[in-house]
Write an enzyme that holds these catalytic residues in place. Sequence first.
Site, short mmCIF file in Angstrom:
data_model
loop_
_atom_site.label_atom_id
_atom_site.label_comp_id
_atom_site.label_asym_id
_atom_site.label_seq_id
_atom_site.Cartn_x
_atom_site.Cartn_y
_atom_site.Cartn_z
CG PHE A 18 -1.92 1.10 1.24
CD1 PHE A 18 -2.95 1.15 0.33
CD2 PHE A 18 -1.80 2.12 2.18
CE1 PHE A 18 -3.87 2.19 0.34
CE2 PHE A 18 -2.71 3.16 2.21
CZ PHE A 18 -3.75 3.19 1.29
NE ARG A 69 -6.06 7.04 11.09
CZ ARG A 69 -6.32 6.97 9.80
NH1 ARG A 69 -6.11 5.84 9.14
NH2 ARG A 69 -6.77 8.02 9.13
CD GLU A 102 -11.37 9.86 1.12
OE1 GLU A 102 -11.75 9.32 2.18
OE2 GLU A 102 -11.04 9.22 0.12
CB SER A 123 6.54 13.06 8.55
OG SER A 123 7.58 12.73 9.44
CD GLU A 152 -10.37 2.32 0.28
OE1 GLU A 152 -10.18 3.13 1.23
OE2 GLU A 152 -10.41 2.66 -0.92
#
Length: 209
Positions: A18, A69, A102, A123, A152
């Site tokens: 991914f 997460r 989204e 980042s 997903e």
Amino acid sequence: MRQDEVEIIEREICYQGFYRLERLRLRHRLFAGGMGPPIVREVIEKGDVAAVLLYDPLRDEVVMIEQFRIGARDDARGPWLLEIVAGLIEAGETPAQVARREALEEAGCTVLDLLPISSFYTSPAKTSQRTHLFLGRVDSANAGGIHGLADEGEDIRVVRLPAAEALLLAQQGKTDSAWPLLALFWFAGQREAVRARWSLAGEAPPASA
């Protein structure tokens, strides 16, 4: 420094899934002058992202989402984080298009207007990804429920909050994901101006909490 002051000597793809992990051997120009010695850096390539804080100016409410997460799996408070709608930008899409898509997929909300907040590296020490951050106007009257794409593995709970409560959670450190923090801290300084801009003609917004 310019982009042409970086010399890529060797590029290796270590993993392709991914996300893609690359190892680069490179040299770059030094501030003191001349080129530095070869160094090795790994980077995660995963594409740019559009993220949007959803806001109803008439109700003075924000619509956020809560989801699992993996990076927070060891957090004492649990790995379900309070976040904002976000998604990867696919080929041929603009950041604004992704923000609108989204919002519908993850929160069941139609974006009526978009204001850009900022565009920044997510980042830069480990990825080239840029985040395009927006504030989106929505009608939060019917916001709620469970959303996301099953194929997903998404399991997303919609959270509807008074704007003042959402800002307080951020200030108290109870919202600890970067995108919502940046969006909420920006929103804290722009809230009244945004409400004035988005209030319907002849319809005054309710008093702030």
